[in-house]
Design an enzyme around this catalytic site. Structure first.
Site, PDB file in Angstrom:
ATOM      1  N   ARG A  24      42.214  31.369  28.485  1.00  0.00           N
ATOM      2  CA  ARG A  24      43.220  31.921  27.561  1.00  0.00           C
ATOM      3  C   ARG A  24      43.919  30.843  26.748  1.00  0.00           C
ATOM      4  O   ARG A  24      44.473  31.127  25.713  1.00  0.00           O
ATOM      5  CB  ARG A  24      44.285  32.700  28.354  1.00  0.00           C
ATOM      6  CG  ARG A  24      43.746  33.958  29.015  1.00  0.00           C
ATOM      7  CD  ARG A  24      44.701  34.464  30.067  1.00  0.00           C
ATOM      8  NE  ARG A  24      44.845  33.473  31.129  1.00  0.00           N
ATOM      9  CZ  ARG A  24      45.732  33.539  32.101  1.00  0.00           C
ATOM     10  NH1 ARG A  24      46.577  34.546  32.132  1.00  0.00           N
ATOM     11  NH2 ARG A  24      45.786  32.603  33.027  1.00  0.00           N
ATOM     12  N   LYS A  40      47.777  32.305  49.821  1.00  0.00           N
ATOM     13  CA  LYS A  40      48.310  32.764  48.530  1.00  0.00           C
ATOM     14  C   LYS A  40      48.948  34.141  48.737  1.00  0.00           C
ATOM     15  O   LYS A  40      48.279  35.084  49.158  1.00  0.00           O
ATOM     16  CB  LYS A  40      47.176  32.832  47.495  1.00  0.00           C
ATOM     17  CG  LYS A  40      47.696  32.994  46.081  1.00  0.00           C
ATOM     18  CD  LYS A  40      46.614  32.785  45.041  1.00  0.00           C
ATOM     19  CE  LYS A  40      47.159  33.111  43.654  1.00  0.00           C
ATOM     20  NZ  LYS A  40      46.180  32.951  42.603  1.00  0.00           N
ATOM     21  N   SER A  64      48.407  38.560  35.556  1.00  0.00           N
ATOM     22  CA  SER A  64      48.829  39.458  36.636  1.00  0.00           C
ATOM     23  C   SER A  64      50.318  39.290  36.920  1.00  0.00           C
ATOM     24  O   SER A  64      51.022  40.278  37.150  1.00  0.00           O
ATOM     25  CB  SER A  64      48.004  39.167  37.895  1.00  0.00           C
ATOM     26  OG  SER A  64      46.649  39.349  37.604  1.00  0.00           O
ATOM     27  N   HIS A  98      41.217  40.849  32.392  1.00  0.00           N
ATOM     28  CA  HIS A  98      40.039  40.687  33.262  1.00  0.00           C
ATOM     29  C   HIS A  98      38.905  41.587  32.762  1.00  0.00           C
ATOM     30  O   HIS A  98      37.739  41.195  32.737  1.00  0.00           O
ATOM     31  CB  HIS A  98      40.378  41.086  34.715  1.00  0.00           C
ATOM     32  CG  HIS A  98      41.404  40.208  35.366  1.00  0.00           C
ATOM     33  ND1 HIS A  98      42.521  40.699  35.986  1.00  0.00           N
ATOM     34  CD2 HIS A  98      41.476  38.851  35.501  1.00  0.00           C
ATOM     35  CE1 HIS A  98      43.237  39.692  36.474  1.00  0.00           C
ATOM     36  NE2 HIS A  98      42.629  38.563  36.186  1.00  0.00           N
TER      37      HIS A  98
END
Ligand code: COA
Length: 190
Positions: free
Chosen positions: A96, A41, A134, A17
């Site tokens: 990514r 979430k 993460s 990030h």
């Protein structure tokens, strides 16, 4: 003047990030790092914790005198609405992989349909950080691995605490203790 938003869940914020945040300063004058609050979430860190982990990360990786205006905010609901409220015209997203791209191109399309003035800018993540996520950081921490290459120092400490490592000040002892406890627990369950 370009005001941009870099949003995410940041559970926790990583060096991946940070790579995107730093590089976005090349083309935006003001950056809001927006923490998405989504009650459906399940996150490891709550809203306040994620904000404080982000502040820690920015503090560690960004010299205060060398970046334009950056702030951390939280938002709930539609990102397009939040961008409008904040007067931001650009959303920044890191890419990514091809699978990130497929997801992000849809998201960008939806956001532009919701607000035709809102543009999404994709930044390819630096290749050495393309594997960072993460969840991967949490998985490594859970298994007692070293997460320091992937997160700020203070963040690594907070994650370690969350996973219940003993604060002995001795990393080897901490891992040893954690695994013994974990092993005992597993044996007990079996
Ligand atoms: N480097 C490293 N990791 C990165 C990364 C980068 N540059 N960019 C993304 N990631 C990882 C994150 O770590 C995260 O990993 P995880 O899945 O292991 O936790 C994953 O990619 C997802 O990233 P994130 O950017 O947090 O996206 P998200 O899918 O959780 O979306 C919001 C979060 C807030 C952007 C999104 O939920 C949202 O826009 N919500 C508002 C509702 C809305 O407007 N929706 C659109 C209309 S339907």
């Amino acid at each position: 003047m370009i005001k941009a938003i870099y949003c995410g869940t940041f559970d926790p914020p990583t060096t991946g990030h940070m790579d995107i945040i730093k590089r976005s300063f090349k083309f935006c004058d003001e950056l809001i790092v927006a923490v998405g609050v989504n009650s459906s979430k399940k996150s490891m860190f709550n809203e306040q914790e994620r904000v404080s982990l982000l502040a820690m990360t920015l503090g560690e990786f960004l010299p205060a005198d060398k970046h334009p205006k950056v702030s951390i905010k939280t938002f709930e609901g539609l990102l397009a609405n939040f961008a409008k409220e904040q007067g931001a015209s650009v959303l920044i997203r890191g890419i990514r992989s091809v699978s990130d791209f497929e997801y992000e191109i849809n998201l960008a399309g939806i956001n532009r349909t919701l607000d035709k003035e809102l543009e999404t800018v994709f930044l390819p993540t630096s290749s050495e950080l393309a594997v960072v996520s993460s969840s991967m950081v949490k998985e490594i921490a859970k298994c007692g691995g070293d997460i320091k290459p992937f997160v700020a120092k203070g963040v690594a400490e907070e994650i370690t605490k969350k996973f219940g490592f003993l604060k002995t000040g001795d990393e080897d002892k901490e891992k040893h203790h954690y695994f013994n406890r974990h092993k005992r627990h597993r044996n007990h369950v079996i």
